[in-house]
Design an enzyme around this catalytic site. Structure first.
Site, PDB file in Angstrom:
ATOM      1  N   VAL A 126       1.861  -7.917   6.560  1.00  0.00           N
ATOM      2  CA  VAL A 126       1.511  -7.532   7.939  1.00  0.00           C
ATOM      3  C   VAL A 126       0.303  -8.326   8.458  1.00  0.00           C
ATOM      4  CG1 VAL A 126       0.734  -5.557   9.345  1.00  0.00           C
ATOM      5  CG2 VAL A 126       2.446  -5.230   7.595  1.00  0.00           C
ATOM      6  N   THR A 129      -0.580 -11.477   2.919  1.00  0.00           N
ATOM      7  CA  THR A 129       0.559 -12.313   3.348  1.00  0.00           C
ATOM      8  C   THR A 129       1.695 -11.529   3.993  1.00  0.00           C
ATOM      9  OG1 THR A 129       1.679 -12.198   1.205  1.00  0.00           O
ATOM     10  CG2 THR A 129       0.103 -14.003   1.526  1.00  0.00           C
ATOM     11  N   ASP A 139       0.839  -1.204   0.000  1.00  0.00           N
ATOM     12  CA  ASP A 139       0.000   0.000   0.000  1.00  0.00           C
ATOM     13  C   ASP A 139       0.879   1.261   0.000  1.00  0.00           C
ATOM     14  OD1 ASP A 139      -2.024   1.819   0.346  1.00  0.00           O
ATOM     15  OD2 ASP A 139      -2.847   0.924   2.153  1.00  0.00           O
TER      16      ASP A 139
HETATM   17  P1  ADP Z   1      -1.258  -7.144   4.013  1.00  0.00           P
HETATM   18  O1  ADP Z   1      -1.553  -6.140   5.084  1.00  0.00           O
HETATM   19  O2  ADP Z   1      -2.474  -7.440   3.135  1.00  0.00           O
HETATM   20  O3  ADP Z   1      -0.594  -8.362   4.544  1.00  0.00           O
HETATM   21  P2  ADP Z   1       1.289  -6.124   2.986  1.00  0.00           P
HETATM   22  O4  ADP Z   1       1.527  -4.943   2.136  1.00  0.00           O
HETATM   23  O5  ADP Z   1       1.890  -6.128   4.346  1.00  0.00           O
HETATM   24  O6  ADP Z   1      -0.301  -6.354   3.010  1.00  0.00           O
HETATM   25  O7  ADP Z   1       1.801  -7.415   2.243  1.00  0.00           O
HETATM   26  C1  ADP Z   1       1.138  -8.053   1.170  1.00  0.00           C
HETATM   27  C2  ADP Z   1       2.166  -8.673   0.255  1.00  0.00           C
HETATM   28  O8  ADP Z   1       2.691  -7.683  -0.626  1.00  0.00           O
HETATM   29  C3  ADP Z   1       3.374  -9.260   0.975  1.00  0.00           C
HETATM   30  O9  ADP Z   1       3.597 -10.573   0.502  1.00  0.00           O
HETATM   31  C4  ADP Z   1       4.531  -8.346   0.560  1.00  0.00           C
HETATM   32  O10 ADP Z   1       5.725  -9.062   0.425  1.00  0.00           O
HETATM   33  C5  ADP Z   1       4.071  -7.870  -0.783  1.00  0.00           C
HETATM   34  N1  ADP Z   1       4.653  -6.599  -1.259  1.00  0.00           N
HETATM   35  C6  ADP Z   1       5.156  -5.576  -0.548  1.00  0.00           C
HETATM   36  N2  ADP Z   1       5.581  -4.588  -1.372  1.00  0.00           N
HETATM   37  C7  ADP Z   1       5.318  -5.014  -2.649  1.00  0.00           C
HETATM   38  C8  ADP Z   1       5.534  -4.468  -3.941  1.00  0.00           C
HETATM   39  N3  ADP Z   1       6.077  -3.257  -4.105  1.00  0.00           N
HETATM   40  N4  ADP Z   1       5.144  -5.206  -5.029  1.00  0.00           N
HETATM   41  C9  ADP Z   1       4.569  -6.416  -4.887  1.00  0.00           C
HETATM   42  N5  ADP Z   1       4.341  -6.991  -3.689  1.00  0.00           N
HETATM   43  C10 ADP Z   1       4.714  -6.301  -2.585  1.00  0.00           C
END
Ligand code: ADP
Length: 178
Positions: free
Chosen positions: A128, A126, A42
């Site tokens: 946070v 997957t 995000d």
């Molecule tokens: P959530 O709160 O839904 O778990 P996160 O952002 O913490 O969301 O993580 C969701 C997934 O996105 C994780 O597997 C993380 O490794 C991945 N992620 C983080 N940054 C990126 C990015 N720039 N592009 C693709 N995937 C990402």
């Protein structure tokens, strides 16, 4: 990269990389219910899109877990962002699987309503939110496959893997399910 072609010319791709760099009609954001920005994917999407994205998200006024909302992509290469809210993993007995499947389904439905032909997904929940990766990739492959087989607007879905572990889980899920 791995690529799977369906009989009806649609495809699923699994790539390593950063979702903010994807040149597709829409990227999906793993947002939180406020839609007012967070960390992880995000944060990366908001940084790359610029401050107008947050402005538009403010107008929407939030999103329920399992649902999705669409905005423009602003400075991103993608034209649109579909913001979905994944479930927080609480052990697996609180409807997490249903809610995660719903995120993929609702994102695809909203994409189709907006004539989107190519869509890229991160591994929702997957990070946070701690959803176990192997279980999450199985759900996402199952839902996307079902949708592409039954609906016509969307031609390609891309799973963008930010870590080698996620990439491996997608490969395994695809071998099992497709
Ligand atoms: P959530 O709160 O839904 O778990 P996160 O952002 O913490 O969301 O993580 C969701 C997934 O996105 C994780 O597997 C993380 O490794 C991945 N992620 C983080 N940054 C990126 C990015 N720039 N592009 C693709 N995937 C990402």
């Amino acid at each position: 990269m791995s690529k799977l072609n369906f009989k009806n010319k649609k495809q699923i791709l699994v790539v390593k990389g950063d979702i903010t760099q994807q040149k597709v009609d829409a990227i999906v954001n793993a947002a939180n219910t406020s839609l007012l920005g967070g960390g992880g994917v995000d944060g990366a999407i908001h940084r790359a899109a610029g401050p107008q994205l947050l402005e538009e998200c403010r107008q929407i006024g939030g999103c329920a877990t399992g649902d999705a909302k669409i905005t423009r992509g602003y400075n991103l290469p993608a034209k649109c962002v579909i913001h979905t809210v994944g479930p927080v993993w609480k052990g697996g007995k609180q409807g997490e699987d249903y809610l995660l499947a719903s995120c993929y389904r609702r994102s695809l439905e909203i994409a189709a309503e907006n004539q989107i032909k190519s869509i890229a997904f991160p591994a929702i929940s997957t990070g946070v939110y701690r959803y176990p990766i192997a279980a999450a990739t199985k759900i996402s492959v199952t839902e996307v496959k079902k949708y592409l087989e039954n609906e016509n607007t969307i031609e390609s879905a891309i799973f963008v893997c930010f870590s080698p572990e996620i990439y491996d889980c997608y490969q395994k899920s695809i071998e099992e399910i497709l």
